[in-house]
Design an enzyme around this catalytic site. Sequence first.
Site, PDB file in Angstrom:
ATOM      1  N   CYS A 267       0.834  -1.203   0.000  1.00 35.72           N
ATOM      2  CA  CYS A 267       0.000   0.000   0.000  1.00 35.72           C
ATOM      3  C   CYS A 267       0.871   1.256   0.000  1.00 35.72           C
ATOM      4  O   CYS A 267       0.637   2.191  -0.765  1.00 35.72           O
ATOM      5  CB  CYS A 267      -0.925  -0.016   1.218  1.00 35.72           C
ATOM      6  SG  CYS A 267      -2.119   1.347   1.247  1.00 35.72           S
ATOM      7  N   CYS A 268       1.890   1.268   0.853  1.00 39.72           N
ATOM      8  CA  CYS A 268       2.805   2.412   0.910  1.00 39.72           C
ATOM      9  C   CYS A 268       3.562   2.574  -0.406  1.00 39.72           C
ATOM     10  O   CYS A 268       3.823   3.693  -0.850  1.00 39.72           O
ATOM     11  CB  CYS A 268       3.803   2.245   2.051  1.00 39.72           C
ATOM     12  SG  CYS A 268       3.103   2.495   3.699  1.00 39.72           S
TER      13      CYS A 268
ATOM     14  N   CYS B  41      -1.377   7.655   7.718  1.00 39.18           N
ATOM     15  CA  CYS B  41      -2.698   7.367   7.156  1.00 39.18           C
ATOM     16  C   CYS B  41      -3.608   6.788   8.236  1.00 39.18           C
ATOM     17  O   CYS B  41      -3.158   6.066   9.129  1.00 39.18           O
ATOM     18  CB  CYS B  41      -2.568   6.385   5.998  1.00 39.18           C
ATOM     19  SG  CYS B  41      -1.719   7.058   4.559  1.00 39.18           S
TER      20      CYS B  41
ATOM     21  N   CYS C 179      -3.728   2.960   9.401  1.00 33.42           N
ATOM     22  CA  CYS C 179      -2.493   2.389   9.956  1.00 33.42           C
ATOM     23  C   CYS C 179      -1.913   3.221  11.090  1.00 33.42           C
ATOM     24  O   CYS C 179      -0.719   3.120  11.400  1.00 33.42           O
ATOM     25  CB  CYS C 179      -1.455   2.227   8.844  1.00 33.42           C
ATOM     26  SG  CYS C 179      -1.977   1.112   7.519  1.00 33.42           S
TER      27      CYS C 179
ATOM     28  N   CYS D 116       7.562   3.861   6.045  1.00 34.93           N
ATOM     29  CA  CYS D 116       6.679   3.665   4.903  1.00 34.93           C
ATOM     30  C   CYS D 116       7.420   3.241   3.647  1.00 34.93           C
ATOM     31  O   CYS D 116       6.801   2.826   2.672  1.00 34.93           O
ATOM     32  CB  CYS D 116       5.879   4.943   4.623  1.00 34.93           C
ATOM     33  SG  CYS D 116       6.907   6.341   4.139  1.00 34.93           S
TER      34      CYS D 116
END
Length: 251
Positions: A129-130, A214, A217, A240
Amino acid sequence: MNETHAIDRLDTGPRFADQDAIRLNRMFRGTETEDWLRAVVDGNLVGDIALVSSFGAESAALLHLVSRIDDSIPILFLDTGKHFPETLAYRDELTDLLGLNRVDLYPELSDLEKRDETGLRWSYDPDGCCELRKVRPLEKALARYDASLTGRKAFQSTTRANLPRFEVDTSDAQGRMKINPLIDWDADRIAAYFEEHKLPRHPLVERGFPSIGCSPCTREVKPGEDPRAGRWSGWDKVECGIHKPGEEPFL
């Protein structure tokens, strides 16, 4: 008589080497933060600079400091689509207050459609995702700059404890200079700077978020925990991907 012409070649090598970072760290050893940062910017010692900001809990200090030196420096903000609403509101507030040259960066829509169609990749693959929402967009944006400013501080976590003011960015082969102006500032000094310049706090700080990323998280931090303990809680993950632990030079 035939003339020999030199062939024009583009320099595709790294912008900086470790020796350049060592030289800058030695040059400004013992110098006050604003003094050496102003010397770097005004003297064009590292070329074109951008500041990468999350508009998080302590971001206003560095944003204010840089805006006093040169308010034309681009402020790169990664709009991941997963931020707290409070962060986006705070971003807009600081942009107006400090007159920032903010540049919002977004993930590629085609990447999200291929690899995160549901928007839930954070729940089973936070690194992925990062990568989609932070690393790739920032890598693309930073390609045009020679150096970046970060808000990292040594007290935030053990992985940042020994970072220098200047280091070569190892995230790709471009050899940018990564500059950490507040690396030797502690929490008390940051709080004093906020007070001295009457800077607004991120609204989530008073709710127990000393480090803000975010929303899926990030959780509140319990008393006695590392300030970044609320980031990716329950995962073997501390950064990240923009900053990678274990790659810090020995300085």
